[in-house]
Design a protein around this motif. Sequence first.
Motif, PDB file in Angstrom:
ATOM      1  N   GLN A 220      -4.308  16.456  -9.084  1.00  0.00           N
ATOM      2  CA  GLN A 220      -5.238  17.443  -8.541  1.00  0.00           C
ATOM      3  C   GLN A 220      -5.660  17.105  -7.124  1.00  0.00           C
ATOM      4  O   GLN A 220      -6.576  17.723  -6.582  1.00  0.00           O
ATOM      5  N   TYR A 221      -5.031  16.096  -6.537  1.00  0.00           N
ATOM      6  CA  TYR A 221      -5.497  15.640  -5.236  1.00  0.00           C
ATOM      7  C   TYR A 221      -4.630  16.236  -4.135  1.00  0.00           C
ATOM      8  O   TYR A 221      -3.588  16.834  -4.409  1.00  0.00           O
ATOM      9  N   GLY A 222      -5.025  16.037  -2.906  1.00  0.00           N
ATOM     10  CA  GLY A 222      -4.341  16.663  -1.779  1.00  0.00           C
ATOM     11  C   GLY A 222      -3.049  16.001  -1.354  1.00  0.00           C
ATOM     12  O   GLY A 222      -2.477  16.372  -0.335  1.00  0.00           O
TER      13      GLY A 222
ATOM     14  N   TYR B  37     -16.804  18.892  -2.395  1.00  0.00           N
ATOM     15  CA  TYR B  37     -15.927  17.719  -2.205  1.00  0.00           C
ATOM     16  C   TYR B  37     -15.431  17.155  -3.538  1.00  0.00           C
ATOM     17  O   TYR B  37     -14.679  16.183  -3.561  1.00  0.00           O
ATOM     18  N   GLY B  38     -15.829  17.757  -4.661  1.00  0.00           N
ATOM     19  CA  GLY B  38     -15.365  17.292  -5.967  1.00  0.00           C
ATOM     20  C   GLY B  38     -15.429  18.431  -6.966  1.00  0.00           C
ATOM     21  O   GLY B  38     -15.990  19.497  -6.677  1.00  0.00           O
ATOM     22  N   ARG B  39     -14.857  18.170  -8.147  1.00  0.00           N
ATOM     23  CA  ARG B  39     -14.641  19.257  -9.116  1.00  0.00           C
ATOM     24  C   ARG B  39     -14.897  18.711 -10.505  1.00  0.00           C
ATOM     25  O   ARG B  39     -14.033  18.774 -11.375  1.00  0.00           O
TER      26      ARG B  39
ATOM     27  N   PRO C 266      -4.930  23.599 -12.741  1.00  0.00           N
ATOM     28  CA  PRO C 266      -6.090  22.797 -12.359  1.00  0.00           C
ATOM     29  C   PRO C 266      -6.903  22.348 -13.569  1.00  0.00           C
ATOM     30  O   PRO C 266      -7.028  23.070 -14.549  1.00  0.00           O
TER      31      PRO C 266
ATOM     32  N   TRP D  58     -12.887  16.844   2.862  1.00  0.00           N
ATOM     33  CA  TRP D  58     -11.873  15.890   2.418  1.00  0.00           C
ATOM     34  C   TRP D  58     -11.806  14.782   3.444  1.00  0.00           C
ATOM     35  O   TRP D  58     -11.579  15.032   4.629  1.00  0.00           O
TER      36      TRP D  58
ATOM     37  N   MET E  63      -8.663  12.274  -9.563  1.00  0.00           N
ATOM     38  CA  MET E  63      -8.027  13.543  -9.203  1.00  0.00           C
ATOM     39  C   MET E  63      -6.557  13.312  -8.868  1.00  0.00           C
ATOM     40  O   MET E  63      -5.694  14.110  -9.225  1.00  0.00           O
TER      41      MET E  63
END
Lengths: 343, 343
Positions: free
Chosen positions: B66-68, B256-258, B19, B283, B61
């Motif tokens: 890094q996204y879903g 909701y974010g990083r 990550p 999300w 992301m």
Amino acid sequence: MPSEMKALLLIGDGYARTPTASVLEAMEPYLRPGRIAVPTPGPTQVLIKVGLASINPSDVMFVKGQYGQPRVKGQPAGFEGVGTVVASGDEAYPKSLIGKRVAFATGVSNWGSWAEYALAEAAACIPLLDTVRDEDGAAMIVNPLTALAMFDIVREEGEKAFIMTAGASQLSKLIIGLAREVGFRPIVTVRRNDQIASLKELGAAHVLNEKASDFKAVLREVIKAEQPRIFLDAVTGPLASTIFDAMPRRARWVIYGRLDPEPTIILEPGQMIFQHKHIEGFWLSEWMRQFRDRRGPAILEAQQRFSDGRWSTDVTAIVPIAEAMARIPAELAKPNGKVFLRP
Amino acid sequence: MPSEMKALLLIGDGYARTPTASVLEAMEPYLRPGRIAVPTPGPTQVLIKVGLASINPSDVMFVKGQYGQPRVKGQPAGFEGVGTVVASGDEAYPKSLIGKRVAFATGVSNWGSWAEYALAEAAACIPLLDTVRDEDGAAMIVNPLTALAMFDIVREEGEKAFIMTAGASQLSKLIIGLAREVGFRPIVTVRRNDQIASLKELGAAHVLNEKASDFKAVLREVIKAEQPRIFLDAVTGPLASTIFDAMPRRARWVIYGRLDPEPTIILEPGQMIFQHKHIEGFWLSEWMRQFRDRRGPAILEAQQRFSDGRWSTDVTAIVPIAEAMARIPAELAKPNGKVFLRP
């Protein structure tokens, strides 16, 4: 009836300013032996001559000022015990309990069970069947209700596999027993290899030694095979972080204890976003407020389980109150069983 | 119709192994300019000549793995944009869109908007009113639906005060606008004093500079006065940990974010137990699955808001695709506005 009694009295008041782990490293900073007036029951209360008092992790958090209700300096500690009702308030139900052996929780009254006499609301007393041992009666409310309540969470989620830290605790053993009966699959962590066999026999599907060098690899394998959704966690810190990180989509980390004072890190916050993971807590007092209807049946179920042997309390030590200051931290540090105080 | 087109193509495949923060520190590790065949729409799809493509935090992301959803190496990136429908599949609704200017989301098709032509499901296209600017059309789906969906969480919780990090982001500004209309009180954090006045004017009740030396003291004061329950967090790391720790009972940390790669610590896990606090994620893709009925009205509402000026997209830069590799990281690092790509 004497006018004074021996008790273990709280040194701190209110809450601690800084958080610490829920391990009792010593008695002296938190408790002192003393004498105090025997309390008088209010109209809805009873006075109990304490036979055995339980020492629960929640008591330890409480005396250290880490629990969800404030300490009152100079009062006895202790949330539960077993004993005989020797006096009561004027109302009919408390009066009807006089002479009876009861399991009791002290809760709101703020008079603890770590004393020769304790006050409890009559409604928080459970008259015991003769078939229930004192050791089971003294540990019949906090752990058993917590076990039934937390296993409700597992059952509602529906996945048969679930994870627990502190797998050799009395609470975990009660939950393992519940799980076995309905074919659920507890995955538990322990810190010693000699705890593995007995927990498997009790009904744990997997028992992982968190100190083993291959712990992380084994954990990932087991999680992959079993797909547990609920994580009942008494420990927090790096162990719990690692477990939660390895769990699948929609995992729920339910924190109910804080045995490890190390920082508790969300290793990959993106999992909260994209894998719909949750972190929450469990507190019995909150559960009792929310699920009033579940409480009565749960207490009855607990007593039946202790009577017919499906549940049983493992005893590490019964410590006389005169030896409490010297012995309790060391007894609590021993694995596998429960420590009681005999006033 | 040309057979080939220019595009920004994904270098990585699937997910990243480790990550990282959702900041685009450079283009080269993740994207390369290239030529690729113009795709052919399936029966339910349309081909869009892209006018402007949006660069959202979710795109960043995604390109970093890094996204879903997994990357497909060699495909164009980009989740949304605005453009004109130039071809379609055989079904009636896609055909009816030919020649129309639409806002579109690429989602499932895996053909991104950072290209001269993009594929989208016809159902994921919004024919635009003439009153909607291209800059608003290109940013009409991801941020606006996220804003409406997350403000639903705030509204359902009921407390008028709530907290947001990254207060000067386009998303936060949209939410501040929604909150102002119904008398809710956003408390937002920023990193520069010069962002404070405009956000207050927009409707923020409190704007706190997280870099100020008295930030923690001010934060605690504001939280004590306002008692916010919901925390919409794009940042994580130490800032978010501090905010969540200071929030009152029953607080919900919605990640909701990083933006911050620093470790995200639960400062006091006991709060999960005794204060009934929760940590969860948001999300948009998951929300759209769960709340299908809310999606249509939300899209209509977003378009109306951009048409009548209640919402407006602040533009940092419109970068021609030929300059993208050189300019985009620096443009994204500027505060307050949105960066677009012009293919």
